[in-house]
Scaffold this active site. Structure first.
Site, PDB file in Angstrom:
ATOM      1  CB  THR A 293      -5.338   4.478   5.273  1.00  0.00           C
ATOM      2  OG1 THR A 293      -4.002   4.356   4.764  1.00  0.00           O
ATOM      3  CG2 THR A 293      -5.942   5.792   4.837  1.00  0.00           C
ATOM      4  CB  SER A 294      -1.891   1.543   8.648  1.00  0.00           C
ATOM      5  OG  SER A 294      -1.328   0.260   8.616  1.00  0.00           O
ATOM      6  NE  ARG A 295      -5.754  -3.687  11.039  1.00  0.00           N
ATOM      7  CZ  ARG A 295      -6.177  -3.733   9.779  1.00  0.00           C
ATOM      8  NH1 ARG A 295      -6.359  -2.601   9.105  1.00  0.00           N
ATOM      9  NH2 ARG A 295      -6.431  -4.893   9.206  1.00  0.00           N
TER      10      ARG A 295
ATOM     11  CG  ASP B 165     -10.329   4.394   6.605  1.00  0.00           C
ATOM     12  OD1 ASP B 165     -11.529   4.777   6.581  1.00  0.00           O
ATOM     13  OD2 ASP B 165      -9.983   3.261   6.209  1.00  0.00           O
TER      14      ASP B 165
ATOM     15  CB  ILE C  22      -0.977  -0.015   1.206  1.00  0.00           C
ATOM     16  CG1 ILE C  22      -1.951  -1.191   1.052  1.00  0.00           C
ATOM     17  CG2 ILE C  22      -1.724   1.311   1.318  1.00  0.00           C
ATOM     18  CD1 ILE C  22      -2.809  -1.469   2.269  1.00  0.00           C
TER      19      ILE C  22
ATOM     20  CG  ASP D 196       9.544  -0.777   5.150  1.00  0.00           C
ATOM     21  OD1 ASP D 196      10.060  -1.763   5.708  1.00  0.00           O
ATOM     22  OD2 ASP D 196       8.436  -0.799   4.598  1.00  0.00           O
TER      23      ASP D 196
ATOM     24  CG  HIS E 108     -11.167  -0.087   9.024  1.00  0.00           C
ATOM     25  ND1 HIS E 108     -10.580  -0.668  10.126  1.00  0.00           N
ATOM     26  CD2 HIS E 108     -10.460  -0.533   7.957  1.00  0.00           C
ATOM     27  CE1 HIS E 108      -9.568  -1.431   9.739  1.00  0.00           C
ATOM     28  NE2 HIS E 108      -9.475  -1.370   8.417  1.00  0.00           N
TER      29      HIS E 108
ATOM     30  CD  GLU F  75     -11.030   0.284  13.430  1.00  0.00           C
ATOM     31  OE1 GLU F  75     -10.366   1.260  13.064  1.00  0.00           O
ATOM     32  OE2 GLU F  75     -11.271  -0.689  12.686  1.00  0.00           O
TER      33      GLU F  75
HETATM   34  P1  NAI Z   1       2.697  -4.930   3.629  1.00  0.00           P
HETATM   35  O1  NAI Z   1       3.026  -6.073   4.536  1.00  0.00           O
HETATM   36  O2  NAI Z   1       2.814  -5.120   2.142  1.00  0.00           O
HETATM   37  O3  NAI Z   1       3.599  -3.657   4.010  1.00  0.00           O
HETATM   38  C1  NAI Z   1       3.859  -3.256   5.333  1.00  0.00           C
HETATM   39  C2  NAI Z   1       5.233  -2.583   5.333  1.00  0.00           C
HETATM   40  O4  NAI Z   1       5.434  -2.021   6.625  1.00  0.00           O
HETATM   41  C3  NAI Z   1       6.368  -3.583   5.061  1.00  0.00           C
HETATM   42  O5  NAI Z   1       7.217  -3.093   4.033  1.00  0.00           O
HETATM   43  C4  NAI Z   1       7.099  -3.629   6.395  1.00  0.00           C
HETATM   44  O6  NAI Z   1       8.504  -3.855   6.248  1.00  0.00           O
HETATM   45  C5  NAI Z   1       6.806  -2.232   6.933  1.00  0.00           C
HETATM   46  N1  NAI Z   1       7.072  -2.075   8.358  1.00  0.00           N
HETATM   47  C6  NAI Z   1       7.061  -3.003   9.342  1.00  0.00           C
HETATM   48  N2  NAI Z   1       7.421  -2.446  10.509  1.00  0.00           N
HETATM   49  C7  NAI Z   1       7.657  -1.122  10.260  1.00  0.00           C
HETATM   50  C8  NAI Z   1       8.085  -0.039  11.054  1.00  0.00           C
HETATM   51  N3  NAI Z   1       8.352  -0.176  12.360  1.00  0.00           N
HETATM   52  N4  NAI Z   1       8.240   1.172  10.466  1.00  0.00           N
HETATM   53  C9  NAI Z   1       8.002   1.337   9.134  1.00  0.00           C
HETATM   54  N5  NAI Z   1       7.609   0.325   8.330  1.00  0.00           N
HETATM   55  C10 NAI Z   1       7.434  -0.884   8.884  1.00  0.00           C
HETATM   56  O7  NAI Z   1       1.242  -4.486   4.025  1.00  0.00           O
HETATM   57  P2  NAI Z   1       0.216  -3.616   3.152  1.00  0.00           P
HETATM   58  O8  NAI Z   1      -0.628  -4.507   2.323  1.00  0.00           O
HETATM   59  O9  NAI Z   1       0.933  -2.501   2.506  1.00  0.00           O
HETATM   60  O10 NAI Z   1      -0.741  -3.064   4.318  1.00  0.00           O
HETATM   61  C11 NAI Z   1      -0.269  -2.119   5.281  1.00  0.00           C
HETATM   62  C12 NAI Z   1      -1.288  -2.019   6.393  1.00  0.00           C
HETATM   63  O11 NAI Z   1      -2.483  -1.425   5.872  1.00  0.00           O
HETATM   64  C13 NAI Z   1      -1.752  -3.390   6.929  1.00  0.00           C
HETATM   65  O12 NAI Z   1      -0.952  -3.782   8.004  1.00  0.00           O
HETATM   66  C14 NAI Z   1      -3.180  -3.147   7.362  1.00  0.00           C
HETATM   67  O13 NAI Z   1      -3.166  -2.987   8.763  1.00  0.00           O
HETATM   68  C15 NAI Z   1      -3.571  -1.841   6.685  1.00  0.00           C
HETATM   69  N6  NAI Z   1      -4.753  -1.963   5.832  1.00  0.00           N
HETATM   70  C16 NAI Z   1      -5.796  -1.091   6.014  1.00  0.00           C
HETATM   71  C17 NAI Z   1      -6.930  -1.156   5.231  1.00  0.00           C
HETATM   72  C18 NAI Z   1      -8.073  -0.197   5.380  1.00  0.00           C
HETATM   73  O14 NAI Z   1      -9.183  -0.434   4.835  1.00  0.00           O
HETATM   74  N7  NAI Z   1      -7.923   0.922   6.087  1.00  0.00           N
HETATM   75  C19 NAI Z   1      -7.071  -2.195   4.193  1.00  0.00           C
HETATM   76  C20 NAI Z   1      -5.904  -3.044   4.042  1.00  0.00           C
HETATM   77  C21 NAI Z   1      -4.791  -2.926   4.855  1.00  0.00           C
END
Ligand code: NAI
Length: 348
Positions: free
Chosen positions: A235-237, A261, A159, A178, A298, A266
């Protein structure tokens, strides 16, 4: 294979119904939909199910998993990417497979993050309300040109990378922090340590997962390192942000705007209509009094394409499990489990 489907909304029933009916050969799975969430209070209602399907605010604690195991459940299908709400070690102990949908549409979430940046920066949320009241004054709606500004992305996995691509297209300077750098990002920007990213960014957008070491990664100390007037997007958690610290920084105007988001508490509110009730979460209510705060429920993932892929992938995961006893997206098979469990992730 009987699948008990929790937190079912009308759009879930529609997308899963269509995907299920279209399986060729026909799916061996029978789905029973439940509107209620899956948690400590409801897990005892799971009867005659071989598998359960859960979403982001369902709780899959050790206690819930232990009860599911006793009831004969063999697989937990997450219809989301994040798995911070699942005790994977408990699932492995009880021989329950947990699978997720790792990537259904990173662009959907990235595009929503950019929509939040645009709305917050240009005050479109306020303009919309004003104009409906016949107020066409521009005072208070002044924004900034994004071209040439610095955007800091905390986490550039799927993302974050999609967000970087869009922001680069806007003519922004893109920075990322990252712990696992990848050459894919270097096409769009530069890696920096978190402190440098925070001190140089006009906009900070969070895209890392929620884990013990990222909980409240945005707190009083890290906010102090940010530029005055920074825009913060999550938009993450929700658990990544200390909401009380953000409120303090909004009051002093150190933070210039916030779009969330996701919100750390929540679970008891999001995805349901509480418009006729008194909401007892004073932190969220205070947050929503600021004109420069946007909260959405969300919904960053919520596109037709993402719903279709979530349904297809969840059914594929379960059908693969029926045939092979595991599946490609299993989070509980070795060695993936070893790398995920030592740094245990907790419930939002
Ligand atoms: P991903 O696993 O592809 O990417 C996560 C990145 O965060 C990885 O590159 C990882 O190395 C990095 N990371 C880990 N620890 C870190 C730190 N301390 N500092 C900086 N970076 C760090 O996951 P993706 O698919 O990109 O999703 C990211 C997050 O988005 C998910 O964990 C999920 O919680 C959230 N999400 C939210 C949605 C929504 O509707 N709001 C929908 C889908 C995902």
């Amino acid at each position: 294979m009987r699948l008990s489907f929790f937190s079912a909304k009308p759009y879930d029933k529609k997308s899963f119904g269509l995907a299920h009916a279209a399986r060729d050969p026909p799916s061996p799975v029978t789905i029973t939909y439940h509107d209620i969430p899956l948690n400590e209070d409801t897990v005892s209602t799971v009867r005659d199910a071989d598998a359960v399907c859960a979403f982001v605010n369902d709780s899959l604690s050790a206690h819930v998993i232990e009860t599911l195991a006793r009831q004969g459940v063999k697989a937990i299908l997450l219809r989301c990417a994040g798995f911070n709400h699942v005790d994977l070690a408990a699932a492995a102990r009880h021989g329950i497979m947990v699978a997720n949908v790792p990537s259904y549409s990173p662009e959907a979430v990235a595009e929503f993050a950019v929509a939040l940046i645009q709305t917050l920066n240009r005050n479109t949320h306020r303009a919309y309300n004003r104009v409906r009241e016949g107020n066409f004054a521009l005072h208070g709606l002044l924004g900034k040109t994004l071209h040439g500004k610095t955007v800091g992305l905390v986490g550039v996995g799927k993302i974050g990378l999609a967000t970087a691509r869009i922001m680069k297209g806007f003519g922004c300077r893109v920075l990322a922090s990252d712990p696992f750098p990848s050459p894919a990002f270097e096409e769009y920007g530069e890696y920096k340590d978190l402190d440098t990213l925070l001190s140089e960014s006009d906009i900070v957008s969070l895209h890392c997962p929620l884990m013990d070491n990222t909980r409240h990664i945005i707190n009083g100390d890290t906010i102090a390192k940010m530029k005055k007037g920074v825009l913060l997007i999550n938009t993450s958690r929700g658990g990544l942000v200390d909401t009380r610290a953000v409120i303090k920084a909004l009051k002093t105007k150190h933070i210039g705007g916030v779009a969330l988001d996701v919100y750390e508490a929540e679970g008891s509110l999001f995805y349901d209509d509480h418009s006729g009730e008194i909401i007892h979460d004073d932190v969220l209510m205070r947050l929503m009094t600021f004109p420069n705060v946007i909260v959405t429920g969300h919904q960053a993932f919520f596109t037709e394409e993402a719903l279709e892929e979530i349904a297809q992938c969840t059914l594929r995961n379960l059908e693969e499990f029926i045939k092979e006893g595991t599946c490609k997206n299993s989070l509980t098979k070795e060695p993936e489990l070893r790398s995920k469990v030592p740094d245990p992730v907790r419930n939002v």
